[in-house]
Design a protein around this motif. Sequence first.
Motif, PDB file in Angstrom:
ATOM      1  N   TRP A  32      44.162  43.817  44.469  1.00  0.00           N
ATOM      2  CA  TRP A  32      45.148  44.717  43.909  1.00  0.00           C
ATOM      3  C   TRP A  32      44.482  46.058  43.738  1.00  0.00           C
ATOM      4  O   TRP A  32      43.267  46.187  43.883  1.00  0.00           O
ATOM      5  CB  TRP A  32      45.666  44.204  42.554  1.00  0.00           C
ATOM      6  N   GLY A  33      45.237  47.088  43.462  1.00  0.00           N
ATOM      7  CA  GLY A  33      44.603  48.377  43.273  1.00  0.00           C
ATOM      8  C   GLY A  33      45.588  49.512  43.203  1.00  0.00           C
ATOM      9  O   GLY A  33      46.801  49.307  43.113  1.00  0.00           O
ATOM     10  N   THR A  34      45.067  50.700  43.263  1.00  0.00           N
ATOM     11  CA  THR A  34      45.891  51.899  43.262  1.00  0.00           C
ATOM     12  C   THR A  34      46.326  52.214  44.690  1.00  0.00           C
ATOM     13  O   THR A  34      45.883  51.590  45.648  1.00  0.00           O
ATOM     14  CB  THR A  34      45.091  53.085  42.696  1.00  0.00           C
ATOM     15  N   LYS A  35      47.152  53.221  44.828  1.00  0.00           N
ATOM     16  CA  LYS A  35      47.657  53.616  46.150  1.00  0.00           C
ATOM     17  C   LYS A  35      46.512  53.933  47.111  1.00  0.00           C
ATOM     18  O   LYS A  35      46.579  53.612  48.300  1.00  0.00           O
ATOM     19  CB  LYS A  35      48.573  54.837  45.987  1.00  0.00           C
ATOM     20  N   SER A  36      45.438  54.535  46.601  1.00  0.00           N
ATOM     21  CA  SER A  36      44.350  54.937  47.480  1.00  0.00           C
ATOM     22  C   SER A  36      43.306  53.834  47.681  1.00  0.00           C
ATOM     23  O   SER A  36      42.400  53.994  48.507  1.00  0.00           O
ATOM     24  CB  SER A  36      43.654  56.183  46.909  1.00  0.00           C
ATOM     25  N   LEU A  37      43.413  52.718  46.935  1.00  0.00           N
ATOM     26  CA  LEU A  37      42.393  51.672  47.007  1.00  0.00           C
ATOM     27  C   LEU A  37      42.882  50.360  47.596  1.00  0.00           C
ATOM     28  O   LEU A  37      42.150  49.671  48.297  1.00  0.00           O
ATOM     29  CB  LEU A  37      41.844  51.384  45.596  1.00  0.00           C
ATOM     30  N   TRP A  38      44.088  49.961  47.312  1.00  0.00           N
ATOM     31  CA  TRP A  38      44.559  48.625  47.653  1.00  0.00           C
ATOM     32  C   TRP A  38      44.462  48.381  49.155  1.00  0.00           C
ATOM     33  O   TRP A  38      44.991  49.136  49.962  1.00  0.00           O
ATOM     34  CB  TRP A  38      45.988  48.446  47.167  1.00  0.00           C
ATOM     35  N   GLY A  39      43.733  47.336  49.520  1.00  0.00           N
ATOM     36  CA  GLY A  39      43.594  46.965  50.914  1.00  0.00           C
ATOM     37  C   GLY A  39      42.484  47.691  51.649  1.00  0.00           C
ATOM     38  O   GLY A  39      42.206  47.386  52.805  1.00  0.00           O
ATOM     39  N   ARG A  40      41.813  48.647  50.980  1.00  0.00           N
ATOM     40  CA  ARG A  40      40.773  49.428  51.653  1.00  0.00           C
ATOM     41  C   ARG A  40      39.374  48.966  51.292  1.00  0.00           C
ATOM     42  O   ARG A  40      38.426  49.281  52.000  1.00  0.00           O
ATOM     43  CB  ARG A  40      40.916  50.906  51.285  1.00  0.00           C
ATOM     44  N   VAL A  41      39.225  48.277  50.167  1.00  0.00           N
ATOM     45  CA  VAL A  41      37.903  47.863  49.704  1.00  0.00           C
ATOM     46  C   VAL A  41      37.631  46.453  50.206  1.00  0.00           C
ATOM     47  O   VAL A  41      38.245  45.486  49.745  1.00  0.00           O
ATOM     48  CB  VAL A  41      37.821  47.906  48.165  1.00  0.00           C
ATOM     49  N   ILE A  42      36.748  46.313  51.178  1.00  0.00           N
ATOM     50  CA  ILE A  42      36.464  45.001  51.766  1.00  0.00           C
ATOM     51  C   ILE A  42      34.962  44.810  51.889  1.00  0.00           C
ATOM     52  O   ILE A  42      34.197  45.767  51.890  1.00  0.00           O
ATOM     53  CB  ILE A  42      37.125  44.834  53.148  1.00  0.00           C
ATOM     54  N   THR A  43      34.573  43.540  51.991  1.00  0.00           N
ATOM     55  CA  THR A  43      33.160  43.202  52.229  1.00  0.00           C
ATOM     56  C   THR A  43      33.035  42.452  53.549  1.00  0.00           C
ATOM     57  O   THR A  43      34.012  41.890  54.041  1.00  0.00           O
ATOM     58  CB  THR A  43      32.596  42.337  51.095  1.00  0.00           C
ATOM     59  N   TYR A  44      31.824  42.432  54.098  1.00  0.00           N
ATOM     60  CA  TYR A  44      31.552  41.733  55.335  1.00  0.00           C
ATOM     61  C   TYR A  44      30.255  40.972  55.158  1.00  0.00           C
ATOM     62  O   TYR A  44      29.216  41.559  54.866  1.00  0.00           O
ATOM     63  CB  TYR A  44      31.424  42.720  56.495  1.00  0.00           C
ATOM     64  N   ASP A  45      30.306  39.626  55.309  1.00  0.00           N
ATOM     65  CA  ASP A  45      29.106  38.823  55.062  1.00  0.00           C
ATOM     66  C   ASP A  45      28.369  38.463  56.346  1.00  0.00           C
ATOM     67  O   ASP A  45      27.334  37.793  56.318  1.00  0.00           O
ATOM     68  CB  ASP A  45      29.449  37.548  54.282  1.00  0.00           C
ATOM     69  N   GLY A  46      28.905  38.847  57.491  1.00  0.00           N
ATOM     70  CA  GLY A  46      28.209  38.615  58.759  1.00  0.00           C
ATOM     71  C   GLY A  46      28.329  37.217  59.302  1.00  0.00           C
ATOM     72  O   GLY A  46      27.757  36.905  60.343  1.00  0.00           O
TER      73      GLY A  46
END
Length: 282
Positions: free
Chosen positions: A267-281
């Motif tokens: 969840w998040g704000t308009k500028s954050l939701w869906g943009r913050v991701i991680t990658y574990d390789g």
Amino acid sequence: MATETVTETDERAFSFLRTNRRPPKPRTRGVTEIRGPYYSAMGPRYLRDVLETMGEHVDALKFAGGAFTLMPERALREILDIAHEYDVLVSTGGYIEHVLTHGTEATHRYIDEVARVGFDILEISAGFITIPTDDIVRLVERVQQAGLKAKPEIGIQFGAGGATTPEELEQEGTRDVSYAIDLAKHCLEAGAYMIMIESEGITEEVTTWRTDVVSEITRELGLEKVMFEAADPEVFGWYIKNYGPEVNVFVDHSQIVQLECLRRGIWGTKSLWGRVITYDGE
């Protein structure tokens, strides 16, 4: 159609839904420290409620303003025991800058008493006093000798703390960021557990955020050994947006849910939701 029986476990609810992966505790990145008693009281039952629901996402509990000196020791120990039950470290907050005005003997006794009672972290701050770098390094070493984790707080603002207005702080002036970085490096070389970055003069009580200071600190010190004070949703949202979900931050205990939603990308704000991701390789 029969309803399938679900067995209750300690696993996170709805764990089949994808979220950003977070390292398990004890974490060295993506650390969250929450403020304990200060703006409101926090007794054992309240703390247990917080940690029963959100304990997986809390790494440390920080007292503020010397609040622990107002409590009966039995109540303080109960709070410490509950935190440890949920693998949460407990910090004194920056009370030592008051203790230092009582002299060397009182300071040594305070450090030993902090260890005896059962704290894990002793924060070394100097928002209202000036301490030479060599003395701060000696304090870091003394704290570690007592079996505690030393956590110096550094910043660029003179007179930080105590709800000082932006106008008053502007009159006090700020240090060059290179001073704060050099001090942090000396403390880390002495074995400090982590460096707390004071928000005043950077994102708190300022007319314009000093994002250039944050950029220089992270460039010189990295992210793993630095924690940013971010007790405002706009501030910790900015840190996560710009430095990712694994940035270490200090927030009020009332903000842990909102913060972890941003870290997990659910969840998040308009500028954050869906943009913050991680990658574990994997």
